[in-house]
Motif scaffolding. Sequence first.
Motif, PDB file in Angstrom:
ATOM      1  N   LYS A   3     -22.085  -2.294   8.076  1.00  0.00           N
ATOM      2  CA  LYS A   3     -21.059  -2.878   9.355  1.00  0.00           C
ATOM      3  C   LYS A   3     -20.408  -3.648   8.664  1.00  0.00           C
ATOM      4  O   LYS A   3     -20.365  -4.230   7.961  1.00  0.00           O
ATOM      5  N   THR A   4     -18.888  -3.384   8.252  1.00  0.00           N
ATOM      6  CA  THR A   4     -17.672  -4.158   7.878  1.00  0.00           C
ATOM      7  C   THR A   4     -16.633  -4.331   8.759  1.00  0.00           C
ATOM      8  O   THR A   4     -16.256  -3.845   9.653  1.00  0.00           O
ATOM      9  N   ASN A   5     -16.095  -5.917   8.977  1.00  0.00           N
ATOM     10  CA  ASN A   5     -15.328  -6.542   9.466  1.00  0.00           C
ATOM     11  C   ASN A   5     -14.400  -6.303   9.012  1.00  0.00           C
ATOM     12  O   ASN A   5     -13.949  -4.940   8.133  1.00  0.00           O
ATOM     13  N   PRO A   6     -13.163  -5.878  10.479  1.00  0.00           N
ATOM     14  CA  PRO A   6     -12.329  -5.116  10.308  1.00  0.00           C
ATOM     15  C   PRO A   6     -10.995  -5.957   9.328  1.00  0.00           C
ATOM     16  O   PRO A   6     -10.848  -5.364   8.241  1.00  0.00           O
ATOM     17  N   VAL A   7     -11.366  -7.641   8.910  1.00  0.00           N
ATOM     18  CA  VAL A   7     -10.059  -7.694   7.885  1.00  0.00           C
ATOM     19  C   VAL A   7     -10.934  -7.302   6.438  1.00  0.00           C
ATOM     20  O   VAL A   7     -10.021  -6.826   5.967  1.00  0.00           O
ATOM     21  N   GLU A   8     -11.882  -6.259   6.328  1.00  0.00           N
ATOM     22  CA  GLU A   8     -12.738  -6.125   4.666  1.00  0.00           C
ATOM     23  C   GLU A   8     -12.319  -4.147   5.471  1.00  0.00           C
ATOM     24  O   GLU A   8     -11.794  -4.429   3.952  1.00  0.00           O
ATOM     25  N   PHE A   9     -12.087  -4.240   5.998  1.00  0.00           N
ATOM     26  CA  PHE A   9     -11.107  -2.610   6.293  1.00  0.00           C
ATOM     27  C   PHE A   9     -10.400  -2.630   5.598  1.00  0.00           C
ATOM     28  O   PHE A   9     -10.012  -1.521   5.453  1.00  0.00           O
ATOM     29  N   PHE A  10      -9.615  -3.421   6.314  1.00  0.00           N
ATOM     30  CA  PHE A  10      -7.963  -3.125   6.307  1.00  0.00           C
ATOM     31  C   PHE A  10      -7.489  -3.481   5.216  1.00  0.00           C
ATOM     32  O   PHE A  10      -6.104  -2.908   4.648  1.00  0.00           O
ATOM     33  N   GLN A  11      -8.669  -4.669   4.547  1.00  0.00           N
ATOM     34  CA  GLN A  11      -8.249  -4.480   2.701  1.00  0.00           C
ATOM     35  C   GLN A  11      -8.649  -3.271   2.446  1.00  0.00           C
ATOM     36  O   GLN A  11      -7.766  -3.134   1.163  1.00  0.00           O
ATOM     37  N   GLN A  12      -9.678  -2.598   2.445  1.00  0.00           N
ATOM     38  CA  GLN A  12     -10.354  -1.819   1.230  1.00  0.00           C
ATOM     39  C   GLN A  12      -9.038  -1.001   1.288  1.00  0.00           C
ATOM     40  O   GLN A  12      -9.145   0.340   1.263  1.00  0.00           O
ATOM     41  N   VAL A  13      -8.599  -0.212   3.522  1.00  0.00           N
ATOM     42  CA  VAL A  13      -7.404   0.600   2.753  1.00  0.00           C
ATOM     43  C   VAL A  13      -6.048   0.351   2.741  1.00  0.00           C
ATOM     44  O   VAL A  13      -5.404   1.226   1.998  1.00  0.00           O
ATOM     45  N   ARG A  14      -5.796  -0.833   2.469  1.00  0.00           N
ATOM     46  CA  ARG A  14      -4.547  -1.406   1.762  1.00  0.00           C
ATOM     47  C   ARG A  14      -4.620  -1.102   0.277  1.00  0.00           C
ATOM     48  O   ARG A  14      -4.277  -0.085  -0.505  1.00  0.00           O
ATOM     49  N   ALA A  15      -5.855  -1.705  -0.389  1.00  0.00           N
ATOM     50  CA  ALA A  15      -5.946  -1.006  -1.611  1.00  0.00           C
ATOM     51  C   ALA A  15      -6.409   0.997  -1.809  1.00  0.00           C
ATOM     52  O   ALA A  15      -5.661   1.230  -2.981  1.00  0.00           O
ATOM     53  N   GLU A  16      -6.269   1.347  -1.100  1.00  0.00           N
ATOM     54  CA  GLU A  16      -6.720   3.163  -1.516  1.00  0.00           C
ATOM     55  C   GLU A  16      -5.299   3.469  -0.864  1.00  0.00           C
ATOM     56  O   GLU A  16      -5.217   4.226  -1.708  1.00  0.00           O
ATOM     57  N   THR A  17      -5.195   2.939  -0.599  1.00  0.00           N
ATOM     58  CA  THR A  17      -3.007   3.789  -0.298  1.00  0.00           C
ATOM     59  C   THR A  17      -2.773   2.706  -1.569  1.00  0.00           C
ATOM     60  O   THR A  17      -1.488   3.984  -1.910  1.00  0.00           O
TER      61      THR A  17
END
Length: 65
Positions: A3-17
């Motif tokens: 499970k990934t918390n929402p903050v970490e998830f959005f950080q990963q999304v930003r990094a991929e973007t």
Amino acid sequence: MAKTNPVEFFQQVRAETRKVTWPTRRETLITTAMVFVMVVVASLFFLVADQVLSFAVAQLLHIGR
């Protein structure tokens, strides 16, 4: 599955973007023009193929008379 918390998830999304290579305006216009050209070519091909097949079927149906 971890499970990934929402903050970490959005950080990963930003990094991929940030890794995404966006097309330039010129590349987008050229690609769009090519799509339109291919649509016209395909439309003409299918129009001709439809007319030829329609003619052939009509001729076959007239043979039986």
